[in-house]
Design a protein around this motif. Structure first.
Motif, PDB file in Angstrom:
ATOM      1  N   UNK A  26     -10.197   1.512  -6.928  1.00  0.00           N
ATOM      2  CA  UNK A  26      -9.766   2.690  -7.665  1.00  0.00           C
ATOM      3  C   UNK A  26     -10.941   3.359  -8.369  1.00  0.00           C
ATOM      4  N   UNK A  27     -11.807   2.573  -8.987  1.00  0.00           N
ATOM      5  CA  UNK A  27     -12.986   3.133  -9.652  1.00  0.00           C
ATOM      6  C   UNK A  27     -13.923   3.795  -8.638  1.00  0.00           C
ATOM      7  N   UNK A  28     -14.050   3.181  -7.457  1.00  0.00           N
ATOM      8  CA  UNK A  28     -14.895   3.769  -6.412  1.00  0.00           C
ATOM      9  C   UNK A  28     -14.342   5.118  -5.970  1.00  0.00           C
ATOM     10  N   UNK A  72       0.828  -1.212   0.000  1.00  0.00           N
ATOM     11  CA  UNK A  72       0.000   0.000   0.000  1.00  0.00           C
ATOM     12  C   UNK A  72       0.860   1.258   0.000  1.00  0.00           C
ATOM     13  N   UNK A  73       1.954   1.231   0.738  1.00  0.00           N
ATOM     14  CA  UNK A  73       2.873   2.373   0.767  1.00  0.00           C
ATOM     15  C   UNK A  73       3.459   2.617  -0.630  1.00  0.00           C
ATOM     16  N   UNK A  74       3.732   1.542  -1.359  1.00  0.00           N
ATOM     17  CA  UNK A  74       4.228   1.667  -2.727  1.00  0.00           C
ATOM     18  C   UNK A  74       3.172   2.254  -3.658  1.00  0.00           C
ATOM     19  N   UNK A  75       1.907   1.924  -3.399  1.00  0.00           N
ATOM     20  CA  UNK A  75       0.818   2.277  -4.308  1.00  0.00           C
ATOM     21  C   UNK A  75       0.195   3.645  -4.068  1.00  0.00           C
ATOM     22  N   UNK A  76       0.022   4.035  -2.820  1.00  0.00           N
ATOM     23  CA  UNK A  76      -0.769   5.223  -2.496  1.00  0.00           C
ATOM     24  C   UNK A  76      -0.311   6.508  -3.191  1.00  0.00           C
ATOM     25  N   UNK A  94      -3.588  -0.212 -13.523  1.00  0.00           N
ATOM     26  CA  UNK A  94      -2.789  -1.425 -13.743  1.00  0.00           C
ATOM     27  C   UNK A  94      -1.812  -1.669 -12.600  1.00  0.00           C
ATOM     28  N   UNK A  95      -1.228  -0.598 -12.088  1.00  0.00           N
ATOM     29  CA  UNK A  95      -0.284  -0.717 -10.976  1.00  0.00           C
ATOM     30  C   UNK A  95      -0.995  -1.219  -9.730  1.00  0.00           C
ATOM     31  N   UNK A  96      -2.198  -0.697  -9.489  1.00  0.00           N
ATOM     32  CA  UNK A  96      -2.978  -1.127  -8.327  1.00  0.00           C
ATOM     33  C   UNK A  96      -3.316  -2.605  -8.415  1.00  0.00           C
TER      34      UNK A  96
END
Length: 245
Positions: free
Chosen positions: A199-201, A136-140, A185-187
């Motif tokens: 992500x869509x939400x 999550x830290x990588x993604x946020x 795509x990354x998520x």
């Protein structure tokens, strides 16, 4: 390459020992690279979290990452969140709200928003097991900057001039698709299909926030885009946690 260096110079504390030419039209086109910038920030914070989790308990490691994020980004997006809350929650007319948001002083609503935002972000991260927190830290940071582009797309700048006008209303459809696709795509690569749905939400929730802000301010500002970067990360954590529960 110069575009990435210029963005690091503008949006982070990274010391760039190189004189870089600035052109507003050219800088506007760097919007497509904002998720890449988020990815770089995520890697730095993820690496720090990986080291910290071996030395401290999860709570200390998470709080350290929140401090590191504020330092790396010079706190500009947190400042945007505080200024936005000070203005929008003041209950004043449009002109006064914009003046309040431009004021460098921190108001009550701004201070409260920072406290509750950071507390909630930490609490939500601590709901996950350590390996998931790392992902999550990588993604946020990527999620946040994709929502910044989404917020700037097809909007009107609420001020006559300012830095926010570089992106607001000037994002092309191609840039929107690329940044959105990259984040999506990354998520999914990091967290699976639930992250894509989350992500869509978040896109829908940010869209509602955007409509609310435009109605109150007559458009968007750079402060609001900064607020979107921060708020979207908490929204993503909340939605993803609910989906995984």
């Amino acid at each position: 390459m110069n575009e990435i260096l210029l963005m690091l110079q503008f949006f982070t504390v990274t010391p760039i020992h190189k004189e870089l030419p600035y052109d507003q039209e050219r800088f506007t086109k760097t919007a497509v690279l904002l998720p890449v910038l988020g990815g770089v920030i995520g890697l730095l914070e993820g690496g720090a979290f990986f080291l910290m989790q071996g030395l401290f308990r999860p709570m200390s490691a998470v709080f350290f990452i929140l401090m590191l994020d504020a330092f790396l980004t010079k706190g500009i997006h947190l400042d945007g969140l505080a200024d936005t809350c000070d203005g929008l929650l003041s209950g004043r007319d449009r002109k006064t709200m914009l003046e309040i948001m431009k004021d460098s002083r921190l108001g009550t609503f701004g201070a409260l928003s920072l406290f509750f935002y950071l507390f909630l972000k930490a609490a939500l991260l601590l709901e996950f097991e350590t390996g998931m927190v790392l992902r999550l830290v990588l993604l946020l940071p990527v999620i946040g900057r994709s929502m910044m582009v989404f917020g700037a797309y097809k909007s009107v700048y609420a001020r006559p001039h300012g830095f926010g006008g570089i992106y607001i209303g000037k994002i092309s459809r191609v840039s929107l698709f690329i940044t959105s696709g990259t984040a999506l795509l990354y998520a999914q690569a990091l967290l699976g299909s639930s992250a894509g749905i989350s992500w869509f939400a978040v896109c829908f929730l940010i869209f509602l926030m955007k409509r609310f802000v435009e109605k109150r301010l007559g458009g968007m500002t750079g402060d609001v885009l900064g607020a979107f970067i921060e708020v979207s990360q908490v929204l993503f954590l909340l939605v993803y946690l609910l989906m995984e529960s």
